[in-house]
Design an enzyme around this catalytic site. Structure first.
Site, PDB file in Angstrom:
ATOM      1  CG  ASP A  60      37.297  -6.386  60.662  1.00 11.85           C
ATOM      2  OD1 ASP A  60      38.500  -6.255  60.817  1.00 11.85           O
ATOM      3  OD2 ASP A  60      36.766  -6.983  59.707  1.00 11.85           O
ATOM      4  CE  LYS A 111      37.881  -1.042  55.540  1.00 14.71           C
ATOM      5  NZ  LYS A 111      36.817  -0.709  54.644  1.00 14.71           N
ATOM      6  N   GLY A 134      30.791 -10.708  58.960  1.00 12.00           N
ATOM      7  CA  GLY A 134      30.288 -11.540  57.861  1.00 12.00           C
ATOM      8  C   GLY A 134      31.179 -12.740  57.620  1.00 12.00           C
ATOM      9  CG  MET A 142      31.640  -1.741  51.725  1.00 14.52           C
ATOM     10  SD  MET A 142      33.407  -1.893  51.449  1.00 14.52           S
ATOM     11  CE  MET A 142      33.486  -3.456  50.587  1.00 14.52           C
TER      12      MET A 142
HETATM   13  N1  SAH Z   1      33.005  -9.587  55.100  1.00 15.89           N
HETATM   14  C1  SAH Z   1      31.756  -8.870  55.218  1.00 15.89           C
HETATM   15  C2  SAH Z   1      31.688  -7.676  54.318  1.00 15.89           C
HETATM   16  C3  SAH Z   1      32.671  -6.582  54.697  1.00 15.89           C
HETATM   17  S1  SAH Z   1      32.486  -5.146  53.698  1.00 15.89           S
HETATM   18  C4  SAH Z   1      30.588  -9.835  54.913  1.00 15.89           C
HETATM   19  O1  SAH Z   1      30.835 -10.955  54.449  1.00 15.89           O
HETATM   20  O2  SAH Z   1      29.448  -9.480  55.178  1.00 15.89           O
HETATM   21  C5  SAH Z   1      31.411  -4.179  54.709  1.00 15.89           C
HETATM   22  C6  SAH Z   1      30.037  -4.109  54.096  1.00 15.89           C
HETATM   23  O3  SAH Z   1      29.297  -5.289  54.385  1.00 15.89           O
HETATM   24  C7  SAH Z   1      29.168  -2.996  54.638  1.00 15.89           C
HETATM   25  O4  SAH Z   1      29.452  -1.764  54.007  1.00 15.89           O
HETATM   26  C8  SAH Z   1      27.790  -3.498  54.270  1.00 15.89           C
HETATM   27  O5  SAH Z   1      27.533  -3.303  52.896  1.00 15.89           O
HETATM   28  C9  SAH Z   1      27.937  -4.988  54.505  1.00 15.89           C
HETATM   29  N2  SAH Z   1      27.465  -5.390  55.847  1.00 15.89           N
HETATM   30  C10 SAH Z   1      28.184  -5.969  56.815  1.00 15.89           C
HETATM   31  N3  SAH Z   1      27.423  -6.259  57.888  1.00 15.89           N
HETATM   32  C11 SAH Z   1      26.171  -5.845  57.585  1.00 15.89           C
HETATM   33  C12 SAH Z   1      24.925  -5.870  58.275  1.00 15.89           C
HETATM   34  N4  SAH Z   1      24.787  -6.379  59.504  1.00 15.89           N
HETATM   35  N5  SAH Z   1      23.830  -5.370  57.639  1.00 15.89           N
HETATM   36  C13 SAH Z   1      23.928  -4.870  56.383  1.00 15.89           C
HETATM   37  N6  SAH Z   1      25.082  -4.826  55.689  1.00 15.89           N
HETATM   38  C14 SAH Z   1      26.183  -5.297  56.274  1.00 15.89           C
END
Ligand code: SAH
Length: 258
Positions: A35, A57, A89, A170
């Site tokens: 991603d 995306k 994440g 998000m």
């Molecule tokens: N699978 C991911 C989430 C994907 S949706 C997870 O478990 O973290 C994408 C959203 O995740 C972003 O819009 C934000 O809200 C959050 N996000 C992902 N990485 C981040 C980071 N390093 N710092 C803050 N928010 C983060």
């Protein structure tokens, strides 16, 4: 004989927050489908001759559909032994894993999930706040109000009634809307909020606020996560409160002894 696909969590950005399993798989993968959220530092851990394919995306100006990503994953598994589908994440948190798992099952491709540290956990760690607390936060709810996440409407009334911590993924540009909805649902304007942008990365930024003033704040740089609830009381303030409480306890104990 098809290869195996691993849906791997890349964590929030800091490579030291990867699991040992994620690193091991990156070092042996033939293909890494990643991603946009996955940092370059992490991609550099991949085997030098691995094929790295961006399937966020949006890649450049082109939008990549989920169907295309599923297809690439399945096609890669036809020739590669090990395919890593690397997601920011944790793969199972707002990661469209359900669609990818369904496609893999349907194609008869073997797969395994490797968890990662989700943004809410990383954000709380960076801010040094708990997500649950024995005295004020009996639960933590991971939510998103973003339309791209699905068609289901977010029921702010039931979410607000948990009295627990809300970790809002998000938030995009909708901070004003989120705060209005939560206040309409009954949360006070004074409810503490914290925005963590780029948690665990070099450009990490923390912004402490409350629900009432959220509407007038400049949205932080993406990716950002919003934490709402008593746990998000400004760190210094909460440390001061904790210090005062401990002082009171010391004074009370001293009074009882006297
Ligand atoms: N699978 C991911 C989430 C994907 S949706 C997870 O478990 O973290 C994408 C959203 O995740 C972003 O819009 C934000 O809200 C959050 N996000 C992902 N990485 C981040 C980071 N390093 N710092 C803050 N928010 C983060």
């Amino acid at each position: 004989m098809t290869g195996k696909v691993y849906l791997v969590g890349a964590g929030p950005g800091d490579p030291e927050l990867l699991t040992l399993k994620a690193i091991r798989l990156l070092r042996i993968a033939d293909v890494v489908l990643h991603d946009a959220l996955v940092s370059d530092e992490i991609l550099r851990l991949a085997r030098p001759h691995a094929q790295l394919i961006a399937v966020g995306k949006r890649v450049g100006d082109r939008r990549i559909t989920q169907r295309e990503t599923n297809r690439q994953m399945i096609d890669s598994a036809q020739w590669a032994n090990i395919v890593v589908r690397l997601k920011g994440g944790d793969p199972l948190v707002f990661g469209r894993a359900a669609e990818e798992m369904a496609a893999l099952r349907e194609a008869g491709v073997e797969f395994e999930i490797v968890p990662g540290i989700t943004a809410a956990i990383a954000a709380a760690a960076q801010a040094r706040i708990p997500l649950t607390d024995r005295e004020g936060a009996p639960s933590v709810t991971f939510i998103t109000a973003h339309k791209a996440a699905g068609d289901y409407p977010v029921d702010f009334t039931s979410i607000a009634s948990t009295n627990g911590t809300l970790a809002i993924y998000m938030p995009g540009g909708s901070y004003g809307e989120i705060s209005r909805q939560l206040m309409t649902a009954g949360l006070p304007a004074t409810t503490p909020c914290l925005m963590v942008s780029n948690a665990s990365r070099e450009n990490q930024a923390l912004q402490w606020s409350d629900l009432g003033s959220l509407q007038s704040m400049i949205p932080p740089e993406a990716p950002a996560l919003l934490i709402v609830g008593e746990v998000a009381r400004c760190r210094d303030e909460s440390e001061t409160v904790a210090w005062l409480q401990s002082q009171n306890e010391v004074l009370q104990a001293a009074g009882q002894e006297a």
